[in-house]
Write a protein that holds these residues in place. Structure first.
Motif, short mmCIF file in Angstrom:
data_model
loop_
_atom_site.label_atom_id
_atom_site.label_comp_id
_atom_site.label_asym_id
_atom_site.label_seq_id
_atom_site.Cartn_x
_atom_site.Cartn_y
_atom_site.Cartn_z
N GLN A 4 35.43 43.36 33.83
CA GLN A 4 36.19 43.64 34.91
C GLN A 4 36.91 42.49 35.70
O GLN A 4 35.99 41.82 36.32
CB GLN A 4 35.51 44.78 36.16
CG GLN A 4 35.08 46.16 35.77
CD GLN A 4 36.29 46.91 35.17
OE1 GLN A 4 37.41 47.04 35.55
NE2 GLN A 4 35.82 47.95 34.41
N GLN A 6 39.37 41.02 38.87
CA GLN A 6 40.23 41.18 39.89
C GLN A 6 41.33 39.97 40.00
O GLN A 6 40.76 38.75 40.19
CB GLN A 6 39.37 41.24 40.96
CG GLN A 6 40.26 41.27 42.54
CD GLN A 6 40.74 42.81 42.72
OE1 GLN A 6 40.21 43.77 42.60
NE2 GLN A 6 42.05 42.69 42.84
N ASN A 26 41.91 44.82 37.85
CA ASN A 26 42.21 45.60 39.13
C ASN A 26 41.76 46.94 39.17
O ASN A 26 42.43 47.92 39.69
CB ASN A 26 43.45 45.39 39.81
CG ASN A 26 43.89 43.90 39.62
OD1 ASN A 26 43.02 43.07 40.11
ND2 ASN A 26 45.07 43.46 39.24
N GLU A 29 35.79 47.71 42.25
CA GLU A 29 35.39 47.20 43.49
C GLU A 29 34.48 46.27 43.14
O GLU A 29 34.12 45.26 44.11
CB GLU A 29 34.83 48.13 44.35
CG GLU A 29 36.06 49.21 44.84
CD GLU A 29 35.42 50.27 45.83
OE1 GLU A 29 34.14 50.13 46.38
OE2 GLU A 29 36.08 51.14 46.40
N GLU A 30 33.84 46.05 41.98
CA GLU A 30 32.69 45.19 41.77
C GLU A 30 33.14 44.32 40.54
O GLU A 30 32.66 44.80 39.55
CB GLU A 30 31.36 45.67 41.74
CG GLU A 30 30.93 46.32 42.90
CD GLU A 30 29.53 46.73 42.96
OE1 GLU A 30 28.83 46.74 42.02
OE2 GLU A 30 28.98 46.74 43.98
N GLN A 44 36.50 36.27 52.95
CA GLN A 44 36.39 37.63 51.93
C GLN A 44 34.78 37.40 51.77
O GLN A 44 34.43 36.60 51.20
CB GLN A 44 37.13 37.40 50.80
CG GLN A 44 37.38 38.95 50.12
CD GLN A 44 38.48 38.68 49.13
OE1 GLN A 44 39.64 38.38 49.74
NE2 GLN A 44 38.54 39.18 48.09
N PRO A 47 31.40 40.41 45.91
CA PRO A 47 30.30 41.19 45.56
C PRO A 47 29.32 40.36 44.39
O PRO A 47 29.96 39.22 44.12
CB PRO A 47 31.13 42.22 44.72
CG PRO A 47 32.66 42.03 45.15
CD PRO A 47 32.73 40.72 45.50
#
Length: 395
Positions: A4, A6, A26, A29-30, A44, A47
């Protein structure tokens, strides 16, 4: 396995296209990794899942490096990917400054709406007589990816080139023309050159690097070009140098309110790396570094860890980020021997307070075995993050 990622900012498609299956962008969330340009991560929360951050650009002021290191996050940048873009703009500004193009163009626009423009131009153009750069001396401070090619290309423009960099790397040194005159004292360069361009990274040690003493050493009327970082120059000292004529012109890619108040300054809106080609090069390089790290554990162009590269040929690999303290490698090998894991290859490198170890093992681990060894390694004091990678060829 799916990775994953981001992303922040607009990342060139040439880079994003490299992050296809087994990558997803994207959607989580992790994330395992972050790919960005100028987006700030300082405020920010990152994670625990984040293993790497790739900056599509050279500067990493927008990334909390200390916090990343403490949490086992590798941070990459893309040195050299935007070097040609910056070099071209530096040389463009060098020529434009020598020929008074900036002032001349501003004046020409004041003629809009007046009569007899052609005759006014002919009558006043003598006010903007400039100089040719051929035969003039250029001083290059910093011989990294950008400074080295600026120096070489200035030679091709028939300039005499003098350079100062006490820390030039061996790889870069091989690329620099023998006709570039290397000096060991900054003052020698400052006092000799008609034009000076600076290309050093910003740090605590280099903030205000060009200070009152440096300006006092400069040749009267010289022109100074700064496409590195605004903070490298002491602006109060610069103000005095402009007022007394030491600096005939200051060209900077980093405008601010104080810079706008000064005469004989050309302020450019941070365009050094702003080309389509540069953005694509940075995105491609950042994406490749992220992929290689996540898939093999190898590190190239990290700003907080050393370069570490080892071909992945064994069934499995352990990657360990840890503090740079004695007997860490000994503890790793002892623990593996106790569990009857055979080490096929190992590589350990350090950088400052941090170190990174790759251990290839001949054993093909079950999920339970992998979880057990990772937990045991993680409990060693000084270890901040461990991973187990499976070589797909041995699955």
């Amino acid at each position: 396995m799916t990775y994953q990622i981001q992303t922040y900012n607009q990342i060139a498609e040439a880079g994003l296209s490299l992050l296809r299956d087994p990558y997803e962008l994207n959607t989580a969330e992790e994330p395992d990794g972050i790919l960005l340009r100028s987006h700030s991560l300082h405020e920010q929360t990152l994670p625990r899942s984040v293993q790497a951050i790739a900056r599509a650009g050279a500067g990493t002021n927008n990334i909390p490096l200390d916090r990343c290191s403490e949490n086992g996050i590798v941070v990459f940048n893309t040195p050299g990917a935007n070097a040609n873009a910056v070099k071209e703009l530096v040389l463009s500004c060098l020529i434009a400054s020598a020929r008074n193009l900036f002032s001349a163009i501003r004046w020409t626009h004041t003629l809009e709406g007046t009569s007899n423009v052609a005759s006014q131009v002919e009558a006043n153009k003598k006010a903007f007589i400039g100089n040719e750069i051929r035969g003039k001396k250029l001083g290059v401070i910093g011989l990294g990816n950008i400074g080295s090619i600026v120096a070489n290309d200035a030679l091709a423009l028939d300039m005499d080139v003098m350079a100062y960099d006490p820390f030039v790397s061996v790889d870069v040194a091989w690329t620099i023309s023998r006709n570039v005159q290397r000096v060991h004292q900054l003052e020698e360069l400052l006092s000799s050159c008609d034009y000076i361009t600076i290309h050093v990274p910003l740090s605590e040690k280099t903030t205000g690097f060009i200070d009152k003493k440096a300006f006092r050493s400069m040749k009267k009327g010289m022109q100074f070009i700064n496409f590195a970082r605004g903070e490298l120059v002491d602006e109060q000292a610069l103000t005095h140098a402009l007022e007394d004529g030491t600096v005939g012109k200051y060209i900077t890619d980093f405008p601010n309110d104080h810079i706008f108040s000064l005469d004989n300054v050309v302020a450019i809106p941070h365009l050094g790396a702003s080309t389509t080609e540069s953005e694509e090069n940075c995105a491609i390089m950042a994406a490749q570094q992220l992929k290689v790290f996540l898939e093999t554990g190898n590190i190239r162009n990290s700003v907080n860890l050393p370069n570490v590269s080892l071909p992945l040929t064994s069934p499995g690999r352990l990657t360990i980020m840890h503090q740079n303290i004695p007997n860490m490698v000994g503890q790793f090998s002892t623990l593996l021997a106790e569990r009857e894991f055979n080490i096929a290859d190992m590589l350990n490198r350090s950088r400052g307070d941090w170190a990174y170890t790759l251990i290839d093992i001949d054993n093909k681990l079950t999920d339970n075995q992998a979880e057990d060894i990772l937990n045991r390694l993680q409990k060693i004091q000084g270890v901040v993050r461990v991973r187990h990678l499976v070589n797909g060829w041995h699955e």
